[in-house]
Enzyme design. Structure first.
Site, short mmCIF file in Angstrom:
data_model
loop_
_atom_site.label_atom_id
_atom_site.label_comp_id
_atom_site.label_asym_id
_atom_site.label_seq_id
_atom_site.Cartn_x
_atom_site.Cartn_y
_atom_site.Cartn_z
N THR A 110 0.63 -2.92 8.78
CA THR A 110 -0.58 -2.28 8.28
C THR A 110 -1.74 -2.52 9.24
O THR A 110 -1.88 -3.60 9.80
CB THR A 110 -0.94 -2.80 6.86
N GLN A 148 0.84 -1.20 0.00
CA GLN A 148 0.00 0.00 0.00
C GLN A 148 0.88 1.25 0.00
O GLN A 148 0.37 2.36 -0.09
CB GLN A 148 -0.89 0.02 1.25
N HIS A 169 -1.39 1.42 -4.41
CA HIS A 169 -1.70 2.86 -4.39
C HIS A 169 -0.74 3.67 -5.25
O HIS A 169 -0.65 4.88 -5.09
CB HIS A 169 -1.73 3.38 -2.95
N ASN A 218 3.07 -6.89 13.43
CA ASN A 218 2.61 -5.52 13.68
C ASN A 218 2.97 -5.12 15.10
O ASN A 218 3.13 -5.98 15.97
CB ASN A 218 1.09 -5.44 13.49
N GLU A 268 1.06 -3.54 17.12
CA GLU A 268 -0.09 -3.82 17.97
C GLU A 268 -1.12 -4.61 17.17
O GLU A 268 -1.03 -4.69 15.94
CB GLU A 268 -0.70 -2.52 18.52
N CYS A 279 2.35 18.72 -23.06
CA CYS A 279 1.18 19.60 -22.97
C CYS A 279 1.31 20.72 -21.93
O CYS A 279 0.35 21.46 -21.73
CB CYS A 279 -0.11 18.81 -22.78
ZN ZN Z 1 0.89 15.66 -21.11
#
Ligand code: ZN
Length: 244
Positions: free
Chosen positions: A189, A100, A118, A214, A216, A151
């Site tokens: 996580t 993640q 992500h 982990n 916790e 662009c």
């Molecule tokens: Zn572009």
């Protein structure tokens, strides 16, 4: 036989290991979790800085936060936990990492199959022409923001902002690996961010052994975890590796 050895035996027996990682694995790398006390969301309201609409409306403002985050990422290096996962791949046990995190540190450590749920902050993308460019330290300094060569629009880190969907290819591959694995590591996580948090449940439903590391307990711990190690992955993973 202690727990480290027991888990190592299960990995040897089941072979196909997949790691599911979150912010906790990068804390030792100097990247604070977004949600923690040192996290970026304490300083920047995510809706004002990390929503896709905020970016399209005012990229100059959002790049103030992105510039800070980019510097943190560039100054970071793989933790002992990242390196242990790379060793697990070299030894033939670890087949993929589903992360993640957007810091790209699993790649830096040397893992070859990293599914970035992500996205990856080390790449920039143009929302207009979809061109992808590798972020360099020089580009971070460009004011008001780095622009697309084609662009002239503001480039955006190739990460999932609030209001954006998970990349389809990452979802499909994560699901495939969760279905296939014999052992899944849950590392650093809290399991509260969906849809990512569903992945270990898919693995468990297909018979995988779930090993959680982990600091916790989490919603996973009481529902699907078979072996729980309290601590950081930088402490725990090298101890498991000793037995492999
Ligand atoms: Zn572009």
């Amino acid at each position: 036989m202690d727990d480290y050895q027991r888990v190592a035996e299960i990995i040897k027996e089941k072979q196909y290991l997949v790691a599911f990682t979150g912010a906790g694995i990068s804390v030792d790398s100097g990247i604070p979790a977004f949600r923690g006390g040192q996290g970026l969301w304490e300083k920047y309201d995510p809706m004002e800085y990390a929503h896709i609409r905020a970016f399209t409306n005012n990229p100059e403002k959002v790049w103030i936060m992105l510039r800070e985050m980019s510097k943190v990422i560039f100054e970071s290096g793989p933790s002992p936990a990242h390196l242990a996962l790379a060793t697990l791949e070299q030894k033939g046990y670890l087949k993929s990492v589903i992360t993640q995190n957007v810091d790209g540190l699993h790649h830096v450590a040397g893992n070859s199959d990293v599914i970035e749920y992500h996205g990856n902050h080390r790449w920039l993308t143009c929302l207009n022409c979809s061109r992808r460019v590798l972020l360099t330290p020089q580009m971070i300094e460009l004011l008001p923001y780095p622009r697309c060569e084609k662009c002239n629009r503001a480039l955006k880190p190739d990460v999932v902002f609030f209001g954006e969907g998970i990349p389809m290819i990452a979802m499909l591959r994560a699901n495939e690996e969760a279905n296939r694995c014999g052992v899944m590591f849950i590392i650093g996580t809290s399991g509260v961010v969906y849809p990512a948090a569903e992945i270990p449940y898919v693995a468990k439903s297909k018979g995988a052994t779930i090993v959680e590391i982990n600091v916790e307990s989490t919603p996973f711990t009481s529902s699907i975890t078979d072996h729980f190690f309290t601590g950081t992955a930088s402490d725990v993973l090298p101890k498991i590796l000793e037995h492999l």
